[in-house]
Design a protein around this motif. Structure first.
Motif, PDB file in Angstrom:
ATOM      1  N   ALA A  16     -64.955  -6.077 -40.880  1.00 58.99           N
ATOM      2  CA  ALA A  16     -65.696  -7.273 -41.278  1.00 58.99           C
ATOM      3  C   ALA A  16     -65.980  -8.123 -40.042  1.00 58.99           C
ATOM      4  O   ALA A  16     -65.106  -8.308 -39.190  1.00 58.99           O
ATOM      5  CB  ALA A  16     -64.891  -8.070 -42.293  1.00 58.99           C
ATOM      6  N   ARG A  17     -67.197  -8.615 -39.953  1.00 67.14           N
ATOM      7  CA  ARG A  17     -67.573  -9.517 -38.862  1.00 67.14           C
ATOM      8  C   ARG A  17     -68.072 -10.825 -39.469  1.00 67.14           C
ATOM      9  O   ARG A  17     -68.870 -10.814 -40.402  1.00 67.14           O
ATOM     10  CB  ARG A  17     -68.664  -8.878 -37.999  1.00 67.14           C
ATOM     11  N   LYS A  18     -67.556 -11.930 -38.936  1.00 67.53           N
ATOM     12  CA  LYS A  18     -67.956 -13.223 -39.471  1.00 67.53           C
ATOM     13  C   LYS A  18     -69.464 -13.410 -39.333  1.00 67.53           C
ATOM     14  O   LYS A  18     -70.027 -13.182 -38.271  1.00 67.53           O
ATOM     15  CB  LYS A  18     -67.224 -14.360 -38.754  1.00 67.53           C
ATOM     16  N   ARG A  19     -70.068 -13.841 -40.405  1.00 68.98           N
ATOM     17  CA  ARG A  19     -71.520 -14.055 -40.426  1.00 68.98           C
ATOM     18  C   ARG A  19     -71.826 -15.524 -40.698  1.00 68.98           C
ATOM     19  O   ARG A  19     -70.985 -16.271 -41.210  1.00 68.98           O
ATOM     20  CB  ARG A  19     -72.170 -13.203 -41.515  1.00 68.98           C
ATOM     21  N   THR A  20     -73.051 -15.892 -40.395  1.00 70.92           N
ATOM     22  CA  THR A  20     -73.540 -17.236 -40.692  1.00 70.92           C
ATOM     23  C   THR A  20     -74.762 -17.104 -41.588  1.00 70.92           C
ATOM     24  O   THR A  20     -75.680 -16.334 -41.285  1.00 70.92           O
ATOM     25  CB  THR A  20     -73.915 -17.988 -39.404  1.00 70.92           C
ATOM     26  N   TYR A  21     -74.754 -17.854 -42.683  1.00 73.70           N
ATOM     27  CA  TYR A  21     -75.791 -17.699 -43.694  1.00 73.70           C
ATOM     28  C   TYR A  21     -76.472 -19.032 -44.009  1.00 73.70           C
ATOM     29  O   TYR A  21     -75.920 -20.110 -43.753  1.00 73.70           O
ATOM     30  CB  TYR A  21     -75.197 -17.138 -44.985  1.00 73.70           C
TER      31      TYR A  21
ATOM     32  N   THR B 194     -67.966 -17.967 -48.493  1.00 68.71           N
ATOM     33  CA  THR B 194     -67.070 -18.784 -47.666  1.00 68.71           C
ATOM     34  C   THR B 194     -65.632 -18.300 -47.802  1.00 68.71           C
ATOM     35  O   THR B 194     -64.860 -18.348 -46.834  1.00 68.71           O
ATOM     36  CB  THR B 194     -67.175 -20.270 -48.044  1.00 68.71           C
TER      37      THR B 194
ATOM     38  N   GLY C 212     -64.661 -15.846 -45.369  1.00 64.59           N
ATOM     39  CA  GLY C 212     -64.574 -16.319 -43.990  1.00 64.59           C
ATOM     40  C   GLY C 212     -65.897 -16.584 -43.314  1.00 64.59           C
ATOM     41  O   GLY C 212     -65.943 -16.857 -42.109  1.00 64.59           O
ATOM     42  N   HIS C 213     -66.986 -16.569 -44.063  1.00 64.08           N
ATOM     43  CA  HIS C 213     -68.303 -16.772 -43.472  1.00 64.08           C
ATOM     44  C   HIS C 213     -68.729 -18.245 -43.551  1.00 64.08           C
ATOM     45  O   HIS C 213     -68.254 -18.995 -44.403  1.00 64.08           O
ATOM     46  CB  HIS C 213     -69.324 -15.882 -44.169  1.00 64.08           C
ATOM     47  N   GLU C 214     -69.630 -18.627 -42.662  1.00 66.90           N
ATOM     48  CA  GLU C 214     -70.156 -19.989 -42.647  1.00 66.90           C
ATOM     49  C   GLU C 214     -71.479 -20.024 -43.401  1.00 66.90           C
ATOM     50  O   GLU C 214     -72.334 -19.157 -43.204  1.00 66.90           O
ATOM     51  CB  GLU C 214     -70.370 -20.476 -41.218  1.00 66.90           C
TER      52      GLU C 214
ATOM     53  N   ASP D 152     -70.741  -7.750 -44.761  1.00 65.53           N
ATOM     54  CA  ASP D 152     -70.255  -8.171 -43.441  1.00 65.53           C
ATOM     55  C   ASP D 152     -69.723  -6.991 -42.632  1.00 65.53           C
ATOM     56  O   ASP D 152     -69.081  -7.170 -41.607  1.00 65.53           O
ATOM     57  CB  ASP D 152     -69.193  -9.261 -43.572  1.00 65.53           C
TER      58      ASP D 152
ATOM     59  N   GLU E 182     -79.505 -14.469 -43.429  1.00 64.87           N
ATOM     60  CA  GLU E 182     -78.519 -14.406 -42.344  1.00 64.87           C
ATOM     61  C   GLU E 182     -79.091 -15.087 -41.101  1.00 64.87           C
ATOM     62  O   GLU E 182     -80.224 -14.823 -40.700  1.00 64.87           O
ATOM     63  CB  GLU E 182     -78.129 -12.975 -42.026  1.00 64.87           C
TER      64      GLU E 182
END
Length: 288
Positions: A21-26, A67, A70-72, A240, A285
């Motif tokens: 998993a890689r943190k993403r921003t949405y 969220t 762990g995503h923003e 993710d 994204e």
């Protein structure tokens, strides 16, 4: 028999080790003004009532799911008179800090483009206003680890083919054009999804024969969906790299994803499906 079980276990461990998993921003937009007042895709029926409160609850649950992983999530303010703003993926497409803006095909959605442009410009993004009709991440998918960084682009119903060349110039990434031939899959993100930075899932029947050949060559390990799960908007998902947030109705696809090491995270979006979208349509994204 014991040896067979060990081999299967080792294969499963290897697959799971590959899924990270890689943190993403949405970017999302709440459905405060969501309704189905017109029909601009085969899924929309103005005669079918929409429950506005339930739509907001389902959207809230989707945001909380992202969220919680762990995503923003940034939130775009909805505007009266634009009921489809909830489908935030259609407003732009971003790669490496550049936003390539949308130019909607239908006049009912045209004003959404300005709201998205303002969002990016206010935050200092390089933003390219389009000359060609395109509907943002609805018809574009980016895979940074595939063939050195690749954009997949759909055409046939909304985004016009010349927009693919425009996107390539704006974003500096090679673009592969894919012809959508089934009007039920009017956007690329209804028929294909990036599962991680280098692989996809897709429904072959949504594409022309030639585009199916291209996809098979580019992604020999792709996860294929059947027509039932595709029609349940199962491929309209957000991933993710490990956790795959998808429509709860797509049960067989969830099983196929789990079998190759992904973690399906089902969500209910029945109200928002009435407008012709599901998870991915609601989530753009941001790639700074």
């Amino acid at each position: 028999m014991a040896v067979t079980k060990v081999v299967r276990y080792l294969r499963l461990v290897t697959v799971n080790q590959q899924r990270v998993a890689r943190k993403r921003t949405y970017l999302m937009c709440p459905p405060e003004h969501f309704t189905v007042e017109y029909a601009i895709n085969p899924w929309m029926d103005p005669q079918t009532p929409v429950d506005p409160e339930l739509a907001v609850k389902q959207w809230d649950r989707l945001r909380e799911t992202l969220t919680g992983l762990g995503h923003e999530v940034f939130v775009l303010d909805p505007e009266p008179g634009l009921p489809d703003m909830v489908y935030a993926a259609n407003g732009a497409f971003t790669v490496d800090g550049t936003g390539y803006g949308a130019r909607f095909k239908h006049e009912q959605r045209a004003a959404e483009a300005a709201a998205h442009q303002a969002f990016y410009r206010e935050r200092g993004w390089r933003f390219v206003a389009p000359l060609r009709t395109n509907e943002g991440e609805g018809d574009f998918a980016y895979l940074p680890a595939a063939h050195g960084g690749l954009i997949l682009a759909g055409y046939g119903f909304r985004t016009e083919l010349p927009a693919h060349a425009e996107a390539q110039e704006a974003l500096g990434r090679p673009v592969v054009s894919l012809n959508l031939v089934d009007p039920r899959f009017y956007h690329l993100d209804t028929a294909l999804a990036a599962l991680d930075d280098g692989n996809v899932g897709y429904f072959p029947g949504a594409f022309s024969a030639a585009s199916q050949q291209v996809l098979a060559q580019l992604f020999p390990d792709a996860v294929l969906a059947d027509d039932t799960d595709a029609l349940a908007f199962g491929l309209n998902l957000v991933s993710d790299g490990l956790n795959v947030v998808l429509n709860s109705e797509a049960t067989r696809l969830a099983g196929r994803l789990r079998a190759v090491g992904y973690q399906p995270v089902p969500v209910e979006l029945a109200e928002l499906k009435k407008g012709g979208g599901s998870v991915k349509c609601c989530v753009a994204e941001l790639r700074p």
